[in-house]
Structures are given as C-alpha cells and as structure tokens.
Design a protein around this motif. Sequence first.
Motif, PDB file in Angstrom:
ATOM      1  N   VAL A  20       0.833  -1.213   0.000  1.00 43.74           N
ATOM      2  CA  VAL A  20       0.000   0.000   0.000  1.00 43.74           C
ATOM      3  C   VAL A  20       0.864   1.259   0.000  1.00 43.74           C
ATOM      4  O   VAL A  20       0.437   2.323  -0.440  1.00 43.74           O
ATOM      5  CB  VAL A  20      -0.923  -0.018   1.252  1.00 43.74           C
ATOM      6  CG1 VAL A  20      -1.710   1.272   1.376  1.00 43.74           C
ATOM      7  CG2 VAL A  20      -1.862  -1.207   1.170  1.00 43.74           C
ATOM      8  N   GLY A  21       2.095   1.144   0.516  1.00 41.81           N
ATOM      9  CA  GLY A  21       2.928   2.338   0.672  1.00 41.81           C
ATOM     10  C   GLY A  21       2.842   2.813   2.110  1.00 41.81           C
ATOM     11  O   GLY A  21       2.839   2.007   3.037  1.00 41.81           O
ATOM     12  N   ILE A  22       2.739   4.119   2.305  1.00 43.57           N
ATOM     13  CA  ILE A  22       2.674   4.668   3.660  1.00 43.57           C
ATOM     14  C   ILE A  22       1.214   4.958   3.984  1.00 43.57           C
ATOM     15  O   ILE A  22       0.626   5.896   3.427  1.00 43.57           O
ATOM     16  CB  ILE A  22       3.545   5.932   3.784  1.00 43.57           C
ATOM     17  CG1 ILE A  22       4.988   5.579   3.394  1.00 43.57           C
ATOM     18  CG2 ILE A  22       3.504   6.486   5.215  1.00 43.57           C
ATOM     19  CD1 ILE A  22       5.937   6.744   3.374  1.00 43.57           C
ATOM     20  N   PRO A  23       0.584   4.144   4.845  1.00 39.89           N
ATOM     21  CA  PRO A  23      -0.852   4.279   5.090  1.00 39.89           C
ATOM     22  C   PRO A  23      -1.219   5.654   5.630  1.00 39.89           C
ATOM     23  O   PRO A  23      -0.519   6.187   6.490  1.00 39.89           O
ATOM     24  CB  PRO A  23      -1.162   3.183   6.118  1.00 39.89           C
ATOM     25  CG  PRO A  23       0.135   2.671   6.582  1.00 39.89           C
ATOM     26  CD  PRO A  23       1.193   3.089   5.635  1.00 39.89           C
ATOM     27  N   GLY A  24      -2.267   6.227   5.096  1.00 42.57           N
ATOM     28  CA  GLY A  24      -2.725   7.533   5.557  1.00 42.57           C
ATOM     29  C   GLY A  24      -2.019   8.685   4.865  1.00 42.57           C
ATOM     30  O   GLY A  24      -2.395   9.845   5.024  1.00 42.57           O
ATOM     31  N   MET A  25      -0.970   8.370   4.087  1.00 38.32           N
ATOM     32  CA  MET A  25      -0.238   9.447   3.405  1.00 38.32           C
ATOM     33  C   MET A  25      -0.218   9.225   1.894  1.00 38.32           C
ATOM     34  O   MET A  25       0.673   9.694   1.190  1.00 38.32           O
ATOM     35  CB  MET A  25       1.194   9.530   3.953  1.00 38.32           C
ATOM     36  CG  MET A  25       1.230   9.831   5.442  1.00 38.32           C
ATOM     37  SD  MET A  25       2.904   9.915   6.100  1.00 38.32           S
ATOM     38  CE  MET A  25       3.414  11.527   5.530  1.00 38.32           C
ATOM     39  N   GLU A  26      -1.245   8.498   1.407  1.00 39.62           N
ATOM     40  CA  GLU A  26      -1.283   8.155  -0.020  1.00 39.62           C
ATOM     41  C   GLU A  26      -1.215   9.382  -0.922  1.00 39.62           C
ATOM     42  O   GLU A  26      -0.591   9.351  -1.984  1.00 39.62           O
ATOM     43  CB  GLU A  26      -2.545   7.334  -0.350  1.00 39.62           C
ATOM     44  CG  GLU A  26      -2.523   5.913   0.175  1.00 39.62           C
ATOM     45  CD  GLU A  26      -2.943   5.779   1.633  1.00 39.62           C
ATOM     46  OE1 GLU A  26      -3.010   4.647   2.117  1.00 39.62           O
ATOM     47  OE2 GLU A  26      -3.213   6.818   2.283  1.00 39.62           O
ATOM     48  N   ASN A  27      -1.862  10.482  -0.477  1.00 45.30           N
ATOM     49  CA  ASN A  27      -1.876  11.683  -1.320  1.00 45.30           C
ATOM     50  C   ASN A  27      -0.500  12.316  -1.455  1.00 45.30           C
ATOM     51  O   ASN A  27      -0.247  13.069  -2.392  1.00 45.30           O
ATOM     52  CB  ASN A  27      -2.855  12.732  -0.757  1.00 45.30           C
ATOM     53  CG  ASN A  27      -4.276  12.181  -0.736  1.00 45.30           C
ATOM     54  OD1 ASN A  27      -4.584  11.264  -1.496  1.00 45.30           O
ATOM     55  ND2 ASN A  27      -5.118  12.724   0.127  1.00 45.30           N
ATOM     56  N   SER A  28       0.364  12.041  -0.479  1.00 42.78           N
ATOM     57  CA  SER A  28       1.704  12.658  -0.503  1.00 42.78           C
ATOM     58  C   SER A  28       2.763  11.736  -1.100  1.00 42.78           C
ATOM     59  O   SER A  28       3.945  12.083  -1.108  1.00 42.78           O
ATOM     60  CB  SER A  28       2.141  13.019   0.920  1.00 42.78           C
ATOM     61  OG  SER A  28       1.062  13.481   1.670  1.00 42.78           O
ATOM     62  N   HIS A  29       2.352  10.555  -1.586  1.00 41.95           N
ATOM     63  CA  HIS A  29       3.343   9.581  -2.075  1.00 41.95           C
ATOM     64  C   HIS A  29       4.326  10.171  -3.082  1.00 41.95           C
ATOM     65  O   HIS A  29       5.523   9.917  -3.010  1.00 41.95           O
ATOM     66  CB  HIS A  29       2.634   8.376  -2.700  1.00 41.95           C
ATOM     67  CG  HIS A  29       2.302   7.322  -1.683  1.00 41.95           C
ATOM     68  ND1 HIS A  29       1.600   6.183  -1.977  1.00 41.95           N
ATOM     69  CD2 HIS A  29       2.578   7.244  -0.359  1.00 41.95           C
ATOM     70  CE1 HIS A  29       1.461   5.446  -0.881  1.00 41.95           C
ATOM     71  NE2 HIS A  29       2.049   6.080   0.113  1.00 41.95           N
ATOM     72  N   THR A  30       3.804  10.968  -4.021  1.00 36.60           N
ATOM     73  CA  THR A  30       4.701  11.525  -5.049  1.00 36.60           C
ATOM     74  C   THR A  30       5.731  12.445  -4.412  1.00 36.60           C
ATOM     75  O   THR A  30       6.910  12.408  -4.767  1.00 36.60           O
ATOM     76  CB  THR A  30       3.885  12.293  -6.107  1.00 36.60           C
ATOM     77  OG1 THR A  30       2.752  11.494  -6.438  1.00 36.60           O
ATOM     78  CG2 THR A  30       4.712  12.544  -7.349  1.00 36.60           C
ATOM     79  N   TRP A  31       5.284  13.255  -3.444  1.00 40.61           N
ATOM     80  CA  TRP A  31       6.215  14.170  -2.771  1.00 40.61           C
ATOM     81  C   TRP A  31       7.243  13.404  -1.967  1.00 40.61           C
ATOM     82  O   TRP A  31       8.425  13.742  -1.951  1.00 40.61           O
ATOM     83  CB  TRP A  31       5.453  15.143  -1.852  1.00 40.61           C
ATOM     84  CG  TRP A  31       4.640  16.117  -2.635  1.00 40.61           C
ATOM     85  CD1 TRP A  31       3.274  16.163  -2.734  1.00 40.61           C
ATOM     86  CD2 TRP A  31       5.121  17.190  -3.456  1.00 40.61           C
ATOM     87  NE1 TRP A  31       2.888  17.190  -3.567  1.00 40.61           N
ATOM     88  CE2 TRP A  31       3.992  17.843  -4.022  1.00 40.61           C
ATOM     89  CE3 TRP A  31       6.411  17.657  -3.769  1.00 40.61           C
ATOM     90  CZ2 TRP A  31       4.111  18.928  -4.880  1.00 40.61           C
ATOM     91  CZ3 TRP A  31       6.521  18.750  -4.619  1.00 40.61           C
ATOM     92  CH2 TRP A  31       5.393  19.370  -5.170  1.00 40.61           C
ATOM     93  N   ILE A  32       6.770  12.343  -1.271  1.00 38.57           N
ATOM     94  CA  ILE A  32       7.688  11.546  -0.440  1.00 38.57           C
ATOM     95  C   ILE A  32       8.738  10.881  -1.330  1.00 38.57           C
ATOM     96  O   ILE A  32       9.896  10.715  -0.939  1.00 38.57           O
ATOM     97  CB  ILE A  32       6.898  10.487   0.365  1.00 38.57           C
ATOM     98  CG1 ILE A  32       5.980  11.189   1.372  1.00 38.57           C
ATOM     99  CG2 ILE A  32       7.840   9.522   1.089  1.00 38.57           C
ATOM    100  CD1 ILE A  32       4.925  10.296   1.988  1.00 38.57           C
ATOM    101  N   SER A  33       8.332  10.516  -2.556  1.00 42.11           N
ATOM    102  CA  SER A  33       9.256   9.786  -3.436  1.00 42.11           C
ATOM    103  C   SER A  33      10.451  10.641  -3.860  1.00 42.11           C
ATOM    104  O   SER A  33      11.508  10.117  -4.163  1.00 42.11           O
ATOM    105  CB  SER A  33       8.528   9.293  -4.685  1.00 42.11           C
ATOM    106  OG  SER A  33       8.235  10.378  -5.545  1.00 42.11           O
ATOM    107  N   ILE A  34      10.294  11.972  -3.842  1.00 43.16           N
ATOM    108  CA  ILE A  34      11.383  12.840  -4.325  1.00 43.16           C
ATOM    109  C   ILE A  34      12.633  12.727  -3.432  1.00 43.16           C
ATOM    110  O   ILE A  34      13.702  12.375  -3.923  1.00 43.16           O
ATOM    111  CB  ILE A  34      10.910  14.310  -4.483  1.00 43.16           C
ATOM    112  CG1 ILE A  34       9.817  14.379  -5.552  1.00 43.16           C
ATOM    113  CG2 ILE A  34      12.081  15.228  -4.844  1.00 43.16           C
ATOM    114  CD1 ILE A  34       9.088  15.715  -5.629  1.00 43.16           C
TER     115      ILE A  34
END
Length: 321
Positions: A20-34
């Motif tokens: 799933v990635g980081i639960p509760g922070m799905e909307n920020s996944h692209t930012w976190i990936s940077i």
Amino acid sequence: HGVMSAPNLSGSHPTFFILVGIPGMENSHTWISIPVCMMYSAALLGNLVLLVTILKERSLHEPMYIFLCMLAVCDLLLSTATVPKTLGVLWSLSTHISFSGCLAQMFSIYFIFVAESAILLAMAFDRYIAICNPLRYTAVLTRSVVGKVGMAALIRSFCIMLPAIFLLKRLPYCGHNIMPHTYCEHIGVARLACADISVNIWYGVAAGFLSAGLDAVSIAVSYVLILRCLWRLPSPCASPKALHTCGSHLCVITMFYMPAFFSFLAHRFGQHVPQHVLISFANLYVVVPPMLNPIIYGVRTRQIWEHVAHLLRLGGLGSRA
C-alpha cells in the motif's frame, strides 16, 4: 501434527501481496518519493565512488579500507533491495509483489543488515588494535583474517535469517494480502497471517538481539577500551588523529543502529506508534545510512578525500583531452 498439516496450508499462501505504501499518506506519495529518490541516487553515487577509489589506490589496500569496501557493498545492496520497489509503490507503478518475491526481499534486507552490523564490529576491532596495540596491527589483521571476517559475517547472517523464511511459510494467510508497507518486512508479513505469530515475534527479537544487539554492545565495549587507551597515551598528538577516525566511525554506527532498533522494537511492541511513523522510519534506515556513510568517511578520512579528488581531476583531464 504441525508438520503433517503444512502441505494443506501451502494453499493458503497468497500468490502475491499488494504493497500500500505509507498508510494515511497516499496523497503525498509523489512528494515523499522525491527525497527517497534523491537519497538513493546519492547512496549509489557515493558508495560507487568510495569503492572505485579504494580498489584503484594501492595505498588504500589496508584492513580499515577493505572493511570500508565491504560496508559500501552492503550499503549498495541494502538500498537496492528496497528502494526501487519502494519507488514503484510510491509512484503506483508496481504495487504487487509475489509471495516468494516478498520472502526473497525480506531475506535480502535482513541478511545484508546483519552482515553490515558484523562489519561495523570488525571496524571497531580494527580501530581498537590500531590504537591500543599498534605494533601488533599487521600481525593480527592479515589479509586472510580480513577475508575470514567477511566470510564469517555472511555465514552468520545466513544462519540467522534462514529460519525466518520457514516461520513465515508455515503460517496460513486466509487470503489476506494487502500490506501497509513499501517493502516486505518480517513482522509486516507475519501480521497478515490468521494465526498466532508469537513465535515469529520472539524469534525476530532473539535474532535481532543476538546479532545486531550483541554487535552494538561489543562495539560500545571496544570504544570504552579505545578511550581508556587514548587517555593513557603519553603523546598528546597521537590522540586527535585517532579520535578523528573513531569519530567518523561512531557517527556511522549511531546512524545505523538507532533507527533500525527503533523500527524493530516499535514494530513488535509499539502498539501506540502510528503506522505512518513506523513505515517512514523503516524507509529511513535502508536509505539514510547508505547515503551518509560514504560522505562521512570520504570527507573525514583525508586519504580517501585526496584520492577521490585525484580521480576526479584525472576524469576532468580525460574529458578535456
């Protein structure tokens, strides 16, 4: 009875897991990936430069630098075992991982982690001999001893991590295959099982403390002995250089063990730690130390720094020609 029923349970393994990635922070996944992507790139570049420098320069073929090479290889493998998949998950490119792929990833991560811990212990021992018993240094740390230390680290890792795979394979999963994580971790996988996982939890705790835990204690002891030796040294000029090398080593050790132990203990006993904090920490300890280790050693160790600069100058001259 448990052994007899194992074949029937094998059907209850999910064919794949969905990360799933980081639960509760799905909307920020692209930012976190940077930052993750940047740290991974820095880790690859830094460790490759360190490896090439040490391998090319004959004057750096000493035990301390050979251990550094081993550390750089571990760092490259640790970050590469996790980050590409993590980025795939954060960018929603590949969120599936097969059951056996998941176990292979989990085995690789812990195998490398435990091996790296052993190498940090070897480096502490190397500094101990160099400072407290310098006359015997070349006699004690021969090439073959360094090679044997490397082999022992790999064998120990393998023996500690192999049972974890069977402990996960024996569990029934009842179709649960959605994992709130960016990569496969032992307890993360075990928590999806619909059976008692206390054996997994306690095996993980025992394995962690008997490997990385004992290493950390032994490293602490060796540094107490080093400081005691430095305290007694008659010449004050010998201390700063020795402390300088030890300082960079201690930075690396702290960075390696702190987030890992936090993540490790919180996953098992931290019921109140929010999941996104846990998963974020789990991502930090596979990418931050590999990124910072070559920087700390490269910048703080004059020989390495000079040789890197030399290689870069040669590269620059080559491109001009």
